[in-house]
Design an enzyme around this catalytic site. Sequence first.
Site, PDB file in Angstrom:
ATOM      1  CG  ASP A   1      -0.233   0.047   2.861  1.00 48.25           C
ATOM      2  OD1 ASP A   1       0.878  -0.716   2.800  1.00 48.25           O
ATOM      3  OD2 ASP A   1      -0.832   0.558   3.464  1.00 48.25           O
TER       4      ASP A   1
ATOM      5  CD  GLU B   1       4.171   0.779   7.028  1.00 45.93           C
ATOM      6  OE1 GLU B   1       4.854   0.990   8.168  1.00 45.93           O
ATOM      7  OE2 GLU B   1       4.000   1.582   6.173  1.00 45.93           O
ATOM      8  CD  GLU B   2       2.898   4.188   4.196  1.00 46.67           C
ATOM      9  OE1 GLU B   2       2.969   5.110   5.183  1.00 46.67           O
ATOM     10  OE2 GLU B   2       4.298   4.032   3.432  1.00 46.67           O
TER      11      GLU B   2
HETATM   12 ZN   LIG Z   1       6.865   1.916   4.382  1.00 47.68          ZN
END
Ligand SMILES: [Zn+2]
Length: 397
Positions: A76, A141-142
């Site tokens: 992502d 993750e973001e």
């Molecule tokens: Zn990263």
Amino acid sequence: MTLPTDPAENLAALIRCASVTPAEGGALTALETMLKPLGFLVDRPVFSEDGTPDIENLYARRSGNGPHLMFAGHTDVVPVGDEAAWTHPPFGAEIANGEMYGRGAVDMKGGIACFIAAVARHVENNGGPKGSVSLLITGDEEGPAINGTVKLLEWAASRGEKWDASIVGEPTNPHALGDMIKIGRRGSMSGAITVNGRQGHVAYPQLADNPVRGLMSLVDALLHPVFDKGTRDFQPTNLEVTSIDVGNPATNVIAAKATATFNIRFNDTWTAETVQAEIHNRLDQAARRKKYRQGKKTPVDYDLVWRDRPSHVFLTRDDRLIETLRGSIKSAVGKEPTLSTSGGTSDARFIKDYCPVVEFGLIGKTMHMVDERVAIADLETLTQIYQRFIEDWFGQG
Ligand SMILES: [Zn+2]
């Protein structure tokens, strides 16, 4: 069949997938297409939780007889920001002056593209590592990071997966490839303090209890004295007050409440528990101080609420993992990387509960920025570093 040995080709395929969190955007499908011809078994579990978007993740394993190396990362990407400001389209993977442009070029589709190219070259040249290699790739993750690495690790572990070492491919180098390996991270915790006072007229303070006076004592105690002077492996613990709010538009009124929020990044002098105890202790002592509250008989009335779960501090002490990676970097770029614990938190903080983990990837300079880009030469060098690492790490196993 052609194997995915070219990191630039791999990266272009990934950049062309608009996988802004939480969208999969075709990025995991692109990975699956690269991994299957290399002999990986690919799973794509979807995780859900109330109040957050469903997220698709990927776990791929190429099994062998020997130790198990896990490469971890995310497909992502953060939003593109002002698309018109990009010199080349953010999902176009265009190359100009030896650099490939695109969101995720360094954070961190580039790292994944290089690792896959490294495995592909190993498969092509030597028939593949004698142990097992897996990729643990999240699509979250973001974003909120709730349906990502934590659940993917639990999911894999519950199926009997065990790892001997892990590399996270986040961009760890500040200026040039080979600058820095991250071998740990500081812990992080946030809290909010609310001081309850008594509203009143500024001309009659004896009838009121100004919460701003109380909050000043408490905030002062958070900032002074320093928590520590740093340790061998870590910079000093640091607390930042991130906001102070009273929300009082009147100049002749003493407000009833005042709040402050803070974040502390702590080193291995502390655990999350001892930091919390220290802060409670400082606040309780400060609540009784009279410096800003002459004549008040009761201590400052306050509440402290800890926000979210703390991130725990960790330091990887696996010499074989660290030394092997250090050697691979040295042989590829001819310099000694710094072993660092600086910077923000990453998914390595979850992986460390399962196996020793280090982080090494591309150069972070343009991450999250307009015109995120990577030098094609760096993609080739990182691929060589990963390839050398795979050869050496499994060679010793
Ligand atoms: Zn990263």
